[in-house]
Design a protein around this motif. Structure first.
Motif, PDB file in Angstrom:
ATOM      1  N   GLY A  68     -50.087  18.469 -73.426  1.00  0.00           N
ATOM      2  CA  GLY A  68     -49.857  18.670 -72.130  1.00  0.00           C
ATOM      3  C   GLY A  68     -49.360  17.423 -71.120  1.00  0.00           C
ATOM      4  O   GLY A  68     -49.681  16.749 -71.749  1.00  0.00           O
ATOM      5  N   SER A  69     -49.447  18.169 -70.227  1.00  0.00           N
ATOM      6  CA  SER A  69     -48.045  17.529 -69.180  1.00  0.00           C
ATOM      7  C   SER A  69     -50.079  16.875 -68.670  1.00  0.00           C
ATOM      8  O   SER A  69     -49.392  15.604 -67.957  1.00  0.00           O
ATOM      9  N   ILE A  70     -51.142  16.871 -68.225  1.00  0.00           N
ATOM     10  CA  ILE A  70     -52.290  16.292 -68.137  1.00  0.00           C
ATOM     11  C   ILE A  70     -52.846  15.551 -69.207  1.00  0.00           C
ATOM     12  O   ILE A  70     -52.758  14.472 -68.918  1.00  0.00           O
ATOM     13  N   THR A  89     -46.970  16.421 -59.764  1.00  0.00           N
ATOM     14  CA  THR A  89     -47.994  16.248 -59.481  1.00  0.00           C
ATOM     15  C   THR A  89     -48.947  15.017 -61.139  1.00  0.00           C
ATOM     16  O   THR A  89     -49.075  14.276 -60.888  1.00  0.00           O
ATOM     17  N   ALA A  90     -47.953  15.607 -62.112  1.00  0.00           N
ATOM     18  CA  ALA A  90     -48.627  15.083 -63.323  1.00  0.00           C
ATOM     19  C   ALA A  90     -48.010  12.975 -62.847  1.00  0.00           C
ATOM     20  O   ALA A  90     -48.791  12.416 -63.437  1.00  0.00           O
ATOM     21  N   LEU A  91     -47.153  13.449 -62.427  1.00  0.00           N
ATOM     22  CA  LEU A  91     -46.164  11.313 -61.992  1.00  0.00           C
ATOM     23  C   LEU A  91     -47.493  11.206 -60.505  1.00  0.00           C
ATOM     24  O   LEU A  91     -47.358   9.410 -60.690  1.00  0.00           O
ATOM     25  N   SER A 176     -52.300  21.220 -69.434  1.00  0.00           N
ATOM     26  CA  SER A 176     -51.100  21.903 -69.321  1.00  0.00           C
ATOM     27  C   SER A 176     -50.145  21.585 -67.993  1.00  0.00           C
ATOM     28  O   SER A 176     -50.637  23.072 -67.491  1.00  0.00           O
ATOM     29  N   ASN A 177     -49.047  21.647 -68.621  1.00  0.00           N
ATOM     30  CA  ASN A 177     -48.435  21.567 -67.612  1.00  0.00           C
ATOM     31  C   ASN A 177     -48.265  23.450 -66.646  1.00  0.00           C
ATOM     32  O   ASN A 177     -48.552  23.608 -64.859  1.00  0.00           O
ATOM     33  N   SER A 178     -47.778  24.438 -67.294  1.00  0.00           N
ATOM     34  CA  SER A 178     -47.639  25.647 -66.649  1.00  0.00           C
ATOM     35  C   SER A 178     -49.202  25.842 -65.855  1.00  0.00           C
ATOM     36  O   SER A 178     -49.228  27.140 -65.179  1.00  0.00           O
ATOM     37  N   GLY A 179     -50.375  26.088 -67.255  1.00  0.00           N
ATOM     38  CA  GLY A 179     -50.690  26.384 -66.147  1.00  0.00           C
ATOM     39  C   GLY A 179     -51.740  26.012 -65.090  1.00  0.00           C
ATOM     40  O   GLY A 179     -52.471  26.276 -64.262  1.00  0.00           O
TER      41      GLY A 179
END
Length: 351
Positions: A68-70, A89-91, A176-179
Motif C-alpha cells: 500500500g502507498s502509505i 501525498t506519499a511523496l 492504501s492510497n485509494s482509501g
C-alpha cells in the motif's frame, strides 16, 4: 608459411569470437531494480510488451513487492531502489520522514471513481445523489456524505434487498492510497473546501465515525476491486477505486467483461481527486526506472491496455476500444488533496 597462416587464422578467429562474445554480453546485460509498488500498477509492470521495451531499450528489469502507498513510505526500504506509490501525498510524507529523495517523477494519473451495480446506480440517481449526463454518471459528494453521516438505509433510497445503512467501501486509508485519497475527499467535503489544520478538529470525529462503519477494509486497491467483482451487490454495493481498474479489466478479460458489463457502473465523484502515481528513486539504479517508464510507447500502452491517463493521454479521444460505457472525456471537477501534514493527522486519527 602454411603453419604461420594457420596460426594467424586461428588468432583472427579467437579475436572475432571474443569480440562477438563481448558484443552479445553487452547486449544481453540488464540491470535489475526492485522496489515497492501499488497493486493497481502490477498489470502494467507484468505486461510482456512493457517488459520487452524495458529490457531491449533500457536494459532494465523491474522487480517489485506489492505494498500500500502509505505502508511503503513507512516500511524499511533497505535494499530497495525505488518506491512507486499512487499519490503525491506519499511523496510529501516520504520527505517528512526521510528528506528529499534522489529523484521523483509523476508517471501515471487516474481519477478516483466509485464502482457500483446498475440497480444501485439507478437508486442513487432517483434519489438525487447521482446524475446521468451524456452517458456519464456523477455523484454529488455533499449529498452522498450527508446520507452516510445520517445513517440513511439502503432501503430508504429504494434498495430494500440491501442490508444496513449506506456506505462506500474503501481500502484501509492508513495503508492504501485509494482509501487514503477517499478519506481526503471526504475531509474536503465535510469542511466545505480543502481540509487543513484549522478545520481538522471539527471534522476528524465525523470522519472517524464514517470509517468506523466500514468494518474490515482491504489493504490493496486491486484486492478490493477483485472482491467487488466477485462478491456481488449485497456484499459491496458501492466502492471507491481507480478509473483505470475497470478499463484494464475490460481489456484483459474481454469474455468476462462481455458478460457483466451491463451491470457494472462507474461513477465520478463531484468533485473527485486525481491519483498521481509518482515514482520515487532511492538510489542511482532506481533513477533508471523514471526515463524507462516515461518511454512514449510505455505511456501509450499504459493508456490503451491499462487505462492510465498519462501526459499524452490525459484527455483520451480513443476510449471506445475499452468497450466500457460512461468514460468521461475530461475530468473537470477536481479538488486538491489536503496537504501532507493534514493527511498525516487524518491517517493517525483513523488508525
Amino acid at each position: 608459411m602454411k603453419t604461420k597462416l594457420i596460426g594467424l587464422g586461428i588468432l583472427a578467429a579467437v579475436i572475432i569470437a571474443a569480440a562477438a562474445y563481448v558484443f552479445i554480453s553487452n547486449r544481453q546485460a540488464v540491470t535489475e531494480i526492485n522496489g515497492y509498488v501499488g497493486g493497481e500498477k502490477i498489470g502494467l509492470l507484468e505486461d510482456e510488451e512493457v517488459q520487452d521495451i524495458l529490457r531491449d531499450r533500457y536494459k532494465l528489469v523491474i522487480d517489485y513487492a506489492k505494498a500500500g502507498s502509505i505502508d511503503m513510505i513507512t516500511a524499511d526500504a533497505g535494499g530497495r531502489d525505488f518506491l512507486f506509490p499512487s499519490n503525491q501525498t506519499a511523496l510529501e510524507l516520504y520527505r517528512q520522514y526521510n528528506g528529499d529523495p534522489l529523484k521523483s517523477e509523476i508517471i501515471l494519473n487516474t481519477p478516483i471513481v466509485l464502482y457500483t451495480r446498475s440497480a444501485v446506480a439507478q437508486a442513487l440517481t432517483d434519489s438525487g445523489i447521482a446524475s446521468l449526463n451524456d452517458g456519464v454518471y456523477t455523484v454529488d459528494m455533499v449529498k452522498l456524505t450527508g446520507a452516510i453521516e445520517n445513517g440513511t438505509a439502503w432501503a430508504e433510497i429504494g434498495l430494500p434487498q440491501l442490508y444496513g445503512s449506506m456506505t462506500v467501501g474503501t481500502t484501509d486509508p492508513t495503508k492504501s492510497n485509494s482509501g487514503n485519497m477517499f478519506a481526503g475527499l471526504l475531509a474536503n467535503t465535510l469542511c466545505g473546501g480543502v481540509a487543513d489544520e484549522s478545520s481538522l478538529d471539527e471534522i476528524l470525529p465525523r470522519l472517524q465515525n464514517i470509517f468506523q462503519k466500514l468494518g474490515y477494509m482491504e489493504s490493496s486497491s486491486s484486492d478490493l476491486f477483485d472482491q467487488f467483482l466477485k462478491t456481488g451487490m449485497g456484499a459491496k454495493p458501492l466502492i471507491a477505486g481507480y478509473e483505470n481498474q475497470l478499463l484494464e479489466f475490460a481489456v484483459e478479460n474481454p469474455d468476462t467483461w462481455e458478460q457483466i458489463k451491463g451491470d457494472i457502473v462507474m461513477m465520478y465523484p463531484t468533485p473527485t481527486v486525481w491519483s498521481s502515481h509518482v515514482y520515487i528513486a532511492l538510489d542511482e539504479m532506481g533513477t533508471d526506472g523514471i526515463d524507462a517508464l516515461l518511454d512514449q510507447d510505455i505511456q501509450r500502452i499504459a493508456w490503451e491496455k491499462h487505462g492510465f491517463r498519462t501526459g499524452v493521454y490525459d484527455t483520451p479521444t480513443d476510449a471506445e476500444h475499452f468497450g466500457v460505457s460512461g468514460i468521461a472525456d475530461e475530468i473537470t471537477q477536481v479538488a486538491p488533496m489536503p496537504d501532507a501534514s493534514t493527511m498525516d493527522r487524518i491517517i493517525k486519527a483513523l488508525l
